[in-house]
Write a protein that holds these residues in place. Structure first.
Motif, PDB file in Angstrom:
ATOM      1  N   ARG A  36     -14.651 -75.778 -43.827  1.00  0.00           N
ATOM      2  CA  ARG A  36     -15.128 -77.097 -44.238  1.00  0.00           C
ATOM      3  C   ARG A  36     -13.984 -77.948 -44.776  1.00  0.00           C
TER       4      ARG A  36
ATOM      5  N   VAL B 220     -10.568 -82.531 -35.171  1.00  0.00           N
ATOM      6  CA  VAL B 220     -11.842 -82.638 -35.884  1.00  0.00           C
ATOM      7  C   VAL B 220     -12.902 -81.807 -35.177  1.00  0.00           C
ATOM      8  N   GLN B 221     -12.967 -81.919 -33.869  1.00  0.00           N
ATOM      9  CA  GLN B 221     -13.955 -81.161 -33.105  1.00  0.00           C
ATOM     10  C   GLN B 221     -13.727 -79.655 -33.245  1.00  0.00           C
TER      11      GLN B 221
ATOM     12  N   ALA C  78     -12.212 -78.118 -35.741  1.00  0.00           N
ATOM     13  CA  ALA C  78     -12.554 -77.727 -37.109  1.00  0.00           C
ATOM     14  C   ALA C  78     -14.065 -77.644 -37.284  1.00  0.00           C
ATOM     15  N   GLU C  79     -14.793 -78.583 -36.709  1.00  0.00           N
ATOM     16  CA  GLU C  79     -16.255 -78.565 -36.798  1.00  0.00           C
ATOM     17  C   GLU C  79     -16.829 -77.356 -36.052  1.00  0.00           C
ATOM     18  N   ARG C  80     -16.182 -76.967 -34.962  1.00  0.00           N
ATOM     19  CA  ARG C  80     -16.622 -75.778 -34.226  1.00  0.00           C
ATOM     20  C   ARG C  80     -16.460 -74.525 -35.094  1.00  0.00           C
TER      21      ARG C  80
ATOM     22  N   VAL D  39     -16.465 -74.444 -38.331  1.00  0.00           N
ATOM     23  CA  VAL D  39     -17.481 -74.504 -39.386  1.00  0.00           C
ATOM     24  C   VAL D  39     -18.800 -73.936 -38.872  1.00  0.00           C
TER      25      VAL D  39
ATOM     26  N   SER E 120     -10.966 -77.693 -43.783  1.00  0.00           N
ATOM     27  CA  SER E 120     -10.202 -78.082 -42.593  1.00  0.00           C
ATOM     28  C   SER E 120     -10.825 -79.295 -41.919  1.00  0.00           C
ATOM     29  N   VAL E 121     -12.147 -79.357 -41.899  1.00  0.00           N
ATOM     30  CA  VAL E 121     -12.835 -80.528 -41.336  1.00  0.00           C
ATOM     31  C   VAL E 121     -12.499 -81.766 -42.167  1.00  0.00           C
ATOM     32  N   GLU E 122     -12.559 -81.627 -43.478  1.00  0.00           N
ATOM     33  CA  GLU E 122     -12.245 -82.760 -44.353  1.00  0.00           C
ATOM     34  C   GLU E 122     -10.815 -83.237 -44.130  1.00  0.00           C
TER      35      GLU E 122
ATOM     36  N   ALA F 149      -8.989 -82.805 -41.409  1.00  0.00           N
ATOM     37  CA  ALA F 149      -8.883 -83.399 -40.068  1.00  0.00           C
ATOM     38  C   ALA F 149      -9.480 -84.804 -40.041  1.00  0.00           C
ATOM     39  N   LEU F 150     -10.613 -84.978 -40.728  1.00  0.00           N
ATOM     40  CA  LEU F 150     -11.230 -86.307 -40.791  1.00  0.00           C
ATOM     41  C   LEU F 150     -10.343 -87.284 -41.555  1.00  0.00           C
TER      42      LEU F 150
END
Length: 234
Positions: free
Chosen positions: A50, A118-119, A121-123, A125, A52-54, A56-57
Motif C-alpha cells: 500500500r 501505479v498499476q 503496485a496496485e496489483r 496490493v 508503494s501505491v502511495e 507511485a501515485l
C-alpha cells in the motif's frame, strides 16, 4: 501429625492445581505467537504494498504537475515568439522551445512509466490482500480452537484460585507467612517430607533433635540449607 500440617498440605495441593492451570495457559503462548507472527508477516507485506501505491501515485502526480508546468512555459514561449522581431532573440527562443520540447518528451515518457508503476503496485496490493484473506481463513479453525482452550483453562484457573483462597484461610497465620515466603523462592514446593534423615528437597541432613520433633509431629521445621518446611510422612 502436627495439627497445622494437614491444612498446609491441602494448601500446597491447591497451589499445585493453580500452577498446573498457569502452565497449561503458558503452553498456549507458542502457538498463539506462531499464528500472530505468521499473520503479521503477511500484514506487513500488505502495508508495504500500500505504501508503494502511495509512492507511485505521488510520483505520478508530481510528474503530471511538472508536465503541466512545462506545457504552460512552452505556450508562453510560443506567444513571445510571435511578438519577437529580432533574429537573435527569435533564434534563442527557438532553441529554448526545442530544448524544452525534448525535456517534455522525456517527462511524458516518465509519466507513462509512472502509470505502469501505479498499476503494478496496485496489483501487488491485490495479491497481498488475497494472501492476507487466505491466511485469515486458514488460521480461523486454529484460532477458534485456541480461544476455546484458553477460555476453558482460564475457567479452571479461576476455580483453582478460588479454592486455593479458601484453603489458605484454614492455615495458621504465622505458618502461612512462612509458606508464602518460601513459595516466592527457588524451591518448587514449600513443604517436603523427610527423606530418611535428610531434607526431601536438597537432601541436606537434618540434625537429630530437629528430626525427632518433626517425626513426632511436635513441630514443622525449616531446612537449614534450602529453607523449605519439613514434615514426616506416615
Amino acid at each position: 501429625m502436627h495439627p497445622d500440617l494437614e491444612a498446609l498440605l491441602v494448601l500446597q495441593e491447591k497451589d499445585r492445581l493453580v500452577s498446573d492451570s498457569e502452565r497449561a495457559l503458558a503452553a498456549l503462548e507458542p502457538e498463539d505467537r506462531r499464528l500472530n507472527e505468521q499473520f503479521a508477516a503477511v500484514e506487513r507485506a500488505l502495508q508495504s504494498a500500500r505504501r508503494s501505491v502511495e509512492d507511485a501515485l505521488r510520483r505520478r502526480d508530481e510528474l503530471e504537475g511538472k508536465i503541466a508546468s512545462y506545457r504552460t512555459m512552452q505556450e508562453q514561449r510560443r506567444q513571445r515568439l510571435e511578438w519577437v522581431r529580432g533574429a537573435k532573440e527569435a533564434s534563442t527562443l527557438m532553441a529554448e522551445l526545442d530544448l524544452a520540447r525534448s525535456v517534455l518528451v522525456k517527462e511524458e515518457a516518465e509519466f507513462m512509466r509512472s502509470g505502469d508503476a501505479v498499476q503494478e503496485a496496485e496489483r501487488k496490493v491485490a495479491e497481498a490482500e488475497t494472501a492476507l484473506a487466505a491466511v485469515r481463513e486458514v488460521q480461523a479453525p486454529d484460532r477458534e480452537a485456541l480461544v476455546g482452550r484458553r477460555e476453558s483453562i482460564m475457567a479452571e484457573l479461576e476455580r483453582a484460585q478460588t479454592v486455593r483462597g479458601e484453603a489458605a484461610r484454614s492455615v495458621n497465620g504465622a505458618l502461612l507467612v512462612r509458606y508464602e515466603r518460601i513459595r516466592r523462592g527457588k524451591a518448587p514446593l514449600a513443604l517436603y517430607s523427610l527423606h530418611a534423615d535428610a531434607c526431601g528437597n536438597c537432601f541436606t541432613a537434618v540434625p537429630t533433635q530437629r528430626r525427632v520433633l518433626i517425626q513426632r509431629g511436635a513441630s514443622i521445621e525449616g531446612c537449614e540449607a534450602c529453607g523449605v518446611l519439613l514434615y514426616a510422612s506416615e
